[in-house]
Design an enzyme around this catalytic site. Structure first.
Site: not given
Ligand code: AMP
Length: 220
Positions: A88, A127, A160, A171
């Site tokens: 990311r 969602r 969530r 985000r």
């Molecule tokens: P997601 O399920 O991919 O939408 O991730 C949910 C949250 O987890 C994100 O908004 C971040 O706070 C954290 N997160 C997930 N993957 C990463 C990553 N590769 N780097 C930093 N934070 C992450």
């Protein structure tokens, strides 16, 4: 094949990963799922990550890179990987290249699931996730959202903590600042391909129609 799925929150990375696992049987690693498991288990890592996640900010690179290093050590990755939500940041992408080099492998393809902000916001706010099997669902167009159960296993669905409009707007900003530049990173390596994440088929936005495009890129 090692595949990186890129795209903003709610772009459909998790949904496309579900289709890919079924067809190609690659190992799916979602950093978001791993962090949510750590939060639920109450580990130190989870406690640290929760405040960042709830605000829609990125968990620090060193934490994420450490988690991925462990994952690559614990699992047989020789049948290929789907990386969903990682990398990311540019620092994570560079660390991934280094870790893969040590393992004599590489990122083969990065697919950007390109989805407009208004679609992302509508999708994320509707969602729902299954408590039992982890499947992703949506209450969009559902008459009684409170009675909505998992379309796959009939399990109880939940929203969530970070799937609300305020957090999703942050985000999206975080995505544009930190993650969108990765498209240039993978373009420079000749590995970037793009699909329309809001593809319409039979008058409706359709994840399976998006998947047809994803699959054709993989089979190309
Ligand atoms: P997601 O399920 O991919 O939408 O991730 C949910 C949250 O987890 C994100 O908004 C971040 O706070 C954290 N997160 C997930 N993957 C990463 C990553 N590769 N780097 C930093 N934070 C992450």
């Amino acid at each position: 094949m090692n595949l990186v799925l890129l795209g903003g929150p709610g772009a459909g990375k998790g949904t496309q990963a579900e289709f890919l696992i079924k067809d190609f049987g690659m190992l799916h690693i979602s950093t978001g799922d791993l962090l949510r498991e750590a939060v639920a288990a109450g580990t130190e890592q989870g406690k640290l990550a929760k405040s960042y996640m709830d605000a829609g900010n990125l968990v620090p690179d060193e934490v994420i890179i450490g988690i991925m290093k462990e994952k690559f050590q614990e699992n047989d990755i020789s049948n290929g990987l789907i990386l969903d939500g990682f990398p990311r940041t540019t620092a994570q992408a560079e660390a991934l290249d280094d870790m893969f080099e040590e393992l004599n492998t590489q990122v083969d393809l990065a697919i950007l699931i390109d989805t407009p902000d208004n679609v992302i916001i509508e999708r994320i706010c509707s969602r729902r996730m299954c408590k039992s099997c982890g499947a992703i669902g949506s209450v969009l167009g559902v008459e009684n959202p409170e009675e909505y159960v998992c379309p796959k296993c009939g399990g109880e669905m939940y929203q969530r903590d970070d799937d609300n409009e305020e957090t999703v707007r942050n985000r999206i900003t975080v995505y544009k600042e930190n993650t969108a530049p990765l498209t240039d990173f993978y373009k420079a390596q000749g590995k970037l391909k793009k699909v329309n994440g809001a593809k319409v088929s039979n008058g409706k936005k359709n994840a399976l129609a998006v998947y047809e495009d994803v699959k054709s890129l993989i089979n190309a």
